[in-house]
Design a protein around this motif. Structure first.
Motif, PDB file in Angstrom:
ATOM      1  N   TYR A  64       0.865  -1.180   0.000  1.00 31.94           N
ATOM      2  CA  TYR A  64       0.000   0.000   0.000  1.00 31.94           C
ATOM      3  C   TYR A  64       0.903   1.233   0.000  1.00 31.94           C
ATOM      4  N   VAL A  65       0.386   2.329  -0.526  1.00 33.27           N
ATOM      5  CA  VAL A  65       1.129   3.591  -0.509  1.00 33.27           C
ATOM      6  C   VAL A  65       0.273   4.647   0.177  1.00 33.27           C
ATOM      7  N   HIS A  66       0.863   5.340   1.156  1.00 30.89           N
ATOM      8  CA  HIS A  66       0.161   6.422   1.840  1.00 30.89           C
ATOM      9  C   HIS A  66       1.078   7.642   1.892  1.00 30.89           C
ATOM     10  N   ILE A  75      -1.797  11.283  10.433  1.00 28.53           N
ATOM     11  CA  ILE A  75      -2.314  10.136   9.708  1.00 28.53           C
ATOM     12  C   ILE A  75      -3.713   9.840  10.232  1.00 28.53           C
ATOM     13  N   GLN A  76      -4.675   9.777   9.332  1.00 35.34           N
ATOM     14  CA  GLN A  76      -6.059   9.549   9.736  1.00 35.34           C
ATOM     15  C   GLN A  76      -6.695   8.486   8.845  1.00 35.34           C
ATOM     16  N   PHE A  77      -6.444   7.236   9.161  1.00 33.86           N
ATOM     17  CA  PHE A  77      -7.102   6.171   8.427  1.00 33.86           C
ATOM     18  C   PHE A  77      -8.536   6.013   8.919  1.00 33.86           C
ATOM     19  N   GLU A  78      -9.380   5.454   8.034  1.00 34.32           N
ATOM     20  CA  GLU A  78     -10.778   5.232   8.356  1.00 34.32           C
ATOM     21  C   GLU A  78     -11.088   3.734   8.304  1.00 34.32           C
ATOM     22  N   ILE A  99       3.390  -0.702   4.147  1.00 33.87           N
ATOM     23  CA  ILE A  99       2.780   0.608   3.956  1.00 33.87           C
ATOM     24  C   ILE A  99       3.928   1.550   3.629  1.00 33.87           C
ATOM     25  N   HIS A 100       4.018   1.937   2.374  1.00 32.05           N
ATOM     26  CA  HIS A 100       5.081   2.836   1.923  1.00 32.05           C
ATOM     27  C   HIS A 100       4.592   4.269   2.114  1.00 32.05           C
ATOM     28  N   THR A 101       5.265   5.007   2.943  1.00 32.32           N
ATOM     29  CA  THR A 101       4.773   6.336   3.307  1.00 32.32           C
ATOM     30  C   THR A 101       5.919   7.325   3.474  1.00 32.32           C
ATOM     31  N   VAL A 133       6.163  -0.673   8.081  1.00 26.22           N
ATOM     32  CA  VAL A 133       6.181   0.676   7.509  1.00 26.22           C
ATOM     33  C   VAL A 133       7.516   0.901   6.813  1.00 26.22           C
ATOM     34  N   ASN A 134       7.450   1.328   5.572  1.00 26.20           N
ATOM     35  CA  ASN A 134       8.656   1.617   4.794  1.00 26.20           C
ATOM     36  C   ASN A 134       8.648   3.072   4.375  1.00 26.20           C
TER      37      ASN A 134
END
Length: 372
Positions: A64-66, A75-78, A99-101, A133-134
């Motif tokens: 995933y990319v964020h 960061i506000q995931f739902e 999660i690439h962020t 997390v990457n």
């Protein structure tokens, strides 16, 4: 008429030569045009199949990319993000979910340990055991000098790079897996993509081996064709590239739209997927059970008879042949506000019925509570 005199014996020797020559010409000409029609990168860079005869297997890694719109923001995931990632964790049992962020480390740690009610989905996502997390840096400019202004386009460049370097499955946050992708990963193709409603390849869900030629070329040409638009470097480029590389055995498999993107961004399709039917009786749906033995051909006739006897409601879609749903649009619809736990558990929409087994599994295992 012959331009020079021929006796019978001479003609017996010359005619076969002429026939063979003409046949060679007809065989050679088509191959000549096929050869010059191929881009030079395909005639010089393609990799031969493994010497041991094995077909490629796509690794069980999820990406995933964020990217942050505000570098100093939160960061506000739902819930919808949690459903996507939890479904991937549940159905795939992946080795790792990246999660690439570009979010700062301290913000990731804050979201991971936050006890704020508004941040519970972020906390749950970051604390799932397979999540890693990457930290990435998204490009500001393509190699052709064009500025990359919006997050969606920057994400396109990041996702292509990480999938090329690591291999695995890329998912947009609005893609919701419904079953294991293992049959697709082990189908013997280096890349697997799927169509969307406009018959272009959907760039929100695809999978690839590490270092595949398709991903290498896509990553290279994204920087060449990028023009500031949303789909030139992504959907359109990936479509043309996929179609061309089908000619290489086992390089790319293109699935029909119902495999990975049965819905679309159009109002009618989005309404069909997300709209609630308050008069509908909630069906009994079991919690997902990843330990359930896989179906075999011994189950084929039972499945067929069950399908014939189905009493689906008129508005209810059949996702039995769908691996994932891409919920392109979830705004501006009738009888729908947002994805909530109550909305999913009511099972009064196609989306709710599709994702319910995974959500119920999260409830049964105590990962989320009914009052979340």
């Amino acid at each position: 008429m012959w331009p020079f005199p021929l006796n019978f014996q001479t003609r017996k020797r010359v005619i076969p030569i002429i026939v063979v020559g003409l046949l060679s010409l007809f065989v050679t000409v088509p191959f000549f045009f096929i050869k010059v029609d191929l881009p030079s990168c395909l005639t010089t860079q393609t990799q031969p199949p493994p010497n041991d005869g094995r077909r490629p297997t796509i690794p069980n890694i999820v990406h995933y990319v964020h990217l942050m719109s505000d570098p100093q923001g939160k960061i506000q995931f739902e819930l919808k993000h949690f459903i996507s990632l939890y479904s991937a964790s549940l159905y795939f049992s992946p080795d790792v979910i990246y999660i690439h962020t570009d979010a700062p480390d301290d913000e990731v740690e804050r979201a991971k340990s936050s006890d704020e009610a508004s941040n519970k989905w972020s906390r749950l996502i970051f604390n799932l055991p397979q999540v890693v997390v990457n930290n990435v840096t998204a490009p500001d400019y393509a190699d052709n000098g064009e500025e990359i202004r919006n997050l969606e386009n920057k994400s396109d460049f990041v996702r292509a790079k990480v999938v090329y370097e690591l291999g695995g499955i890329y998912l947009d946050w609005d893609v919701h897996p419904l079953r294991d992708f293992k049959p697709l990963r082990e189908a013997g193709f280096a890349n697997v993509v799927g169509l969307q409603k406009d018959d272009l390849v959907n760039s929100g869900c695809y999978m690839s081996i590490k270092g595949s030629e398709m991903m290498r070329i896509w990553l290279k040409y994204e920087h060449i064709v990028y023009d500031g638009g949303y789909i030139t470097h992504a959907v359109i480029l990936l479509t043309h590239l996929s179609r061309r590389l089908v000619m290489i055995p086992n390089e790319v498999l293109i699935l029909d739209r119902y495999a990975l993107a049965p819905s679309s961004w159009e109002t009618d399709d989005a309404q069909s997927l997300m709209g609630s039917h308050s008069e509908a009786q909630a069906p009994h749906l079991a919690s997902a059970d990843p330990r359930r033995p896989a179906l075999t051909t011994a189950d084929a006739e039972v499945l067929w008879e069950a399908a014939r006897a189905s009493t689906r409601e008129e508005w209810e879609n059949d996702y039995s042949y769908t691996y994932a749903i891409h919920a392109f649009r979830s705004h501006g619809l009738h009888d729908f506000d947002k994805i909530t736990l109550r909305y999913v558990l009511s099972r009064q929409s196609n989306f709710a019925r599709a994702v319910y087994p995974a959500v119920q599994h999260a409830i049964d295992t105590g990962i989320i509570a009914l009052d979340d």
